[in-house]
Design a protein around this motif. Structure first.
Motif, short mmCIF file in Angstrom:
data_model
loop_
_atom_site.label_atom_id
_atom_site.label_comp_id
_atom_site.label_asym_id
_atom_site.label_seq_id
_atom_site.Cartn_x
_atom_site.Cartn_y
_atom_site.Cartn_z
N ARG A 156 31.26 -42.41 93.97
CA ARG A 156 30.78 -41.38 93.05
C ARG A 156 31.90 -40.85 92.14
N ASP A 157 33.04 -40.49 92.71
CA ASP A 157 34.07 -39.82 91.93
C ASP A 157 35.14 -40.76 91.39
N ARG A 178 24.59 -36.41 98.46
CA ARG A 178 25.10 -35.12 97.98
C ARG A 178 25.82 -34.37 99.10
N ILE A 181 29.21 -36.15 99.62
CA ILE A 181 30.23 -35.96 98.58
C ILE A 181 30.68 -34.49 98.49
N SER A 182 29.78 -33.55 98.79
CA SER A 182 30.23 -32.15 98.75
C SER A 182 31.26 -31.90 99.85
N ARG A 183 30.98 -32.44 101.04
CA ARG A 183 31.94 -32.28 102.14
C ARG A 183 33.26 -32.98 101.81
N ARG A 185 34.51 -33.77 98.87
CA ARG A 185 35.27 -33.12 97.79
C ARG A 185 36.04 -31.91 98.32
N ILE A 186 35.37 -31.15 99.18
CA ILE A 186 36.05 -29.97 99.73
C ILE A 186 37.25 -30.38 100.58
N LEU A 188 38.95 -33.14 100.39
CA LEU A 188 39.97 -33.73 99.51
C LEU A 188 40.76 -32.62 98.81
N LYS A 189 40.04 -31.63 98.34
CA LYS A 189 40.71 -30.51 97.63
C LYS A 189 41.61 -29.74 98.61
N GLN A 190 41.09 -29.50 99.81
CA GLN A 190 41.89 -28.77 100.79
C GLN A 190 43.18 -29.53 101.11
N CYS A 192 44.74 -31.73 99.24
CA CYS A 192 45.64 -31.70 98.08
C CYS A 192 46.29 -30.33 97.93
#
Lengths: 206, 171
Positions: A156-157, A178, A181-183, A185-186, A188-190, A192
């Motif tokens: 997706r990303d 969905r 990917i929401s889990r 993304r969170i 991945l952001k955490q 990073c």
């Protein structure tokens, strides 16, 4: 970048950049390769190798494994091409094969869940040093995701595949995509953010 | 914290993956929550970085020689015969045991069924019985010669090994 104003919040939305080669001549190549035309198959491999390489790289986390997986993907493609319908787009099919090959490789090495950042070898696939650093950070963060989350977020990303197509490739429902990917993304952001905070802490210590 | 439930929605919303009513609910919340606005903005920047990295061209050395390697692996063999490199699978002990058990079962079944096949009831004409149970013969009909079935039959199964011979006896 396009800008969107939502409730007083200015949000710059990154535009979708298709990672897939444009259709058209590819259909003809598939038909010729299916009929046993080796030069057509070679051209097809050249056109699609970046798609397979990039996906394998993000799923596996290092360049040597990605190269091995890419070879296996095209060998499978060569074997199964006679049964492929040339009227259908080849990219979802290639993504499916790539995911299967990478999953097999990771399970064989018992790395999918037990993998850690320390086990991931350096990626170094981008010529520009700043891009290389960001990419290695993302690869390490991807290693913290589950198999399904990683597959969904890569499609997706990283590959820009739509949610609907991702659901078809992974053979799951769109709502499940969905959730994954929401889990992802969170997480991945955490990961990073934690890395950036750690680096900033190091700088302060120095 | 009430904002926690919007974290997943924000993760979807930044890439237009949120459905209508949930997007509207999130937008209403964002208008009045500076904390979530900052989080959404930070998420958007993070996603932009991901997209930027994903769009970077891959180092040429990674793809160097890849096509040639694939074509070399597919060249010599027929399309159907080319297989990915796989290690040979060791012979499973369970598989060997299953084959041995199947052979033993087949042998026992043959031993049990063999005498039965000698006494096939269809070969023996059924006597026409009256209510008394005594057989009544119809005039003009004669019984064919019935082979003696009470004589023991010995079956020898020879194997490749001259020292091993299977002998089956049946009545």
């Amino acid at each position: 970048m396009s800008e969107r104003i939502t409730g007083g919040l200015l949000v710059a939305m990154p535009e979708f950049e298709p990672a897939l080669p444009q259709p058209g001549a590819t259909d003809e190549l598939i038909a010729r390769a299916t009929a046993g035309d080796r030069p057509a198959f070679e051209l097809l491999v050249r056109r699609t190798q970046s798609l397979v390489l990039r996906t394998a790289l993000h799923l596996l986390g290092n360049r040597e494994d990605a190269r091995d997986a890419t070879q296996d993907v095209f060998i499978r493609m060569y074997n199964y091409l006679p049964g492929f319908n040339p009227e259908r787009p080849i990219e979802p099919w290639l993504y499916k094969i790539t995911l299967n090959v990478c999953r097999d490789m990771l399970r064989k090495r018992a790395r999918w869940h037990a993998g850690s950042a320390a086990e991931t070898r350096p990626v170094a696939v981008f010529p520009r040093p700043e891009a290389r650093e960001r990419h290695e950070l993302l690869i390490r963060a991807l290693d913290t995701l589950s198999e399904r989350e990683r597959a969904a977020i890569v499609l997706r990303d990283f590959e820009g595949v739509s949610t609907e197509e991702t659901a078809q490739i992974l053979n799951i429902r769109q709502v499940t995509v969905r959730t994954l990917i929401s889990r992802a993304r969170i997480k991945l952001k955490q990961a990073c953010d934690a890395h950036v905070r750690a680096e900033q802490g190091d700088h302060h210590d120095v | 914290m009430t904002c926690d439930r919007f974290r997943f929605d924000i993760a979807l919303w930044v890439e237009n993956d949120l459905s209508g009513w949930r997007a509207r609910r999130l937008q209403r919340h964002l208008r009045k929550c500076p904390h979530c606005q900052a989080y959404a903005e930070s998420f958007r920047r993070h996603q932009a970085t991901v997209k930027q990295v994903a769009a970077e061209p891959i180092d040429d050395t990674l793809a160097a020689g890849l096509v040639e390697a694939v074509m070399a692996r597919t060249k010599s063999a027929d399309a159907q015969k080319v297989q990915p490199v796989r290690r040979p699978r060791p012979v499973s002990a369970y598989r060997t045991a299953a084959v041995a058990a199947g052979l033993a079962l087949a042998l026992v079944a043959a031993w049990l069924l063999y005498p039965w096949t000698l006494q096939r009831p269809m070969d023996v004409p059924r006597p026409l019985t009256a209510t008394t149970g005594n057989p009544v013969e119809k005039p003009g009909l004669t019984h064919p010669a019935v082979p003696p079935v009470n004589k023991p039959v010995m079956v020898k199964l020879l194997t490749d090994d001259p020292n091993v011979v299977f002998v089956m006896l049946s009545e």
